[in-house]
Write an enzyme that holds these catalytic residues in place. Structure first.
Site, PDB file in Angstrom:
ATOM      1  NE  ARG A 114       4.021  -3.157   0.829  1.00 15.11           N
ATOM      2  CZ  ARG A 114       3.301  -2.880   0.075  1.00 15.11           C
ATOM      3  NH1 ARG A 114       1.871  -2.817   0.560  1.00 15.11           N
ATOM      4  NH2 ARG A 114       3.083  -2.837  -0.751  1.00 15.11           N
ATOM      5  CB  SER A 152      -4.718   0.219   1.678  1.00 16.98           C
ATOM      6  OG  SER A 152      -4.235   1.626   1.624  1.00 16.98           O
TER       7      SER A 152
END
Ligand code: PNS
Length: 159
Positions: A90, A128
């Site tokens: 990311r 998550s």
């Protein structure tokens, strides 16, 4: 036959994970989504729940298999005859952790190659952990996880 393993906790699987699964399925002959069975971690979903969630989401992807594993990832890769590990990157904050793991895995299993896919910009903030945190306060997770996962996460926090 190039088999690649996409390992992770997937607690729960996010739209970012799904994007990586789809893109890797176009790059390799077979993708094994390996769900880490880490009993020490305080998981929201059991490993079986996570596996069946991802199986349902990938049922129309013929070259994607979903499985769980215990212990070292490199041992699991050897067992599956796979020498490619897929990870999503990311931001630069992921890099330090990821390079350390990739290099450790390479020391343990020199034939292994870790392939990093840059996360789609739409999901670069997503994890998550963020999904769990947001849902635990009753936040709307529609833009974070696949539609079928929303009620499953919500049910955990209602329980
Ligand atoms: O989704 P995650 O939690 O970032 O995934 C991390 C994962 C599962 C890839 C990593 O924790 C892992 O490979 N665990 C198994 C144990 C292992 O082999 N660790 C790496 C060498 S120290």
């Amino acid at each position: 036959m190039r088999t690649a393993i996409y390992p992770g906790s997937f607690d729960p699987v996010t739209l970012g994970h799904m994007d990586i699964i789809k893109r890797s399925a176009n790059l390799f002959d077979e993708i094994i989504v390996g769900v880490l069975n880490n009993s020490a971690k305080n998981a929201l979903f059991s490993v079986n729940e996570r596996v069946s969630m991802i199986k349902e989401l990938t049922k129309d992807m013929p070259n994607v298999r979903v499985d769980s594993f215990d212990g070292l990832l490199v041992d699991y890769c050897k067992k599956q005859n796979a020498n490619i590990i897929i990870r999503g990157l990311r931001a630069v904050t992921d890099f330090e952790y990821e390079i350390q793991i990739a290099q450790t895995n390479k020391v343990e299993y020199p034939d292994i190659e870790t392939v990093f896919l840059t996360t789609d910009l739409r999901y670069s903030y997503l994890s998550s952990t963020i999904v769990r945190e947001f849902a635990s306060y009753g936040g709307d997770i529609t833009r974070f996880v696949p539609e079928s996962v929303i009620p499953l996460v919500e049910a955990k926090y209602k329980a």
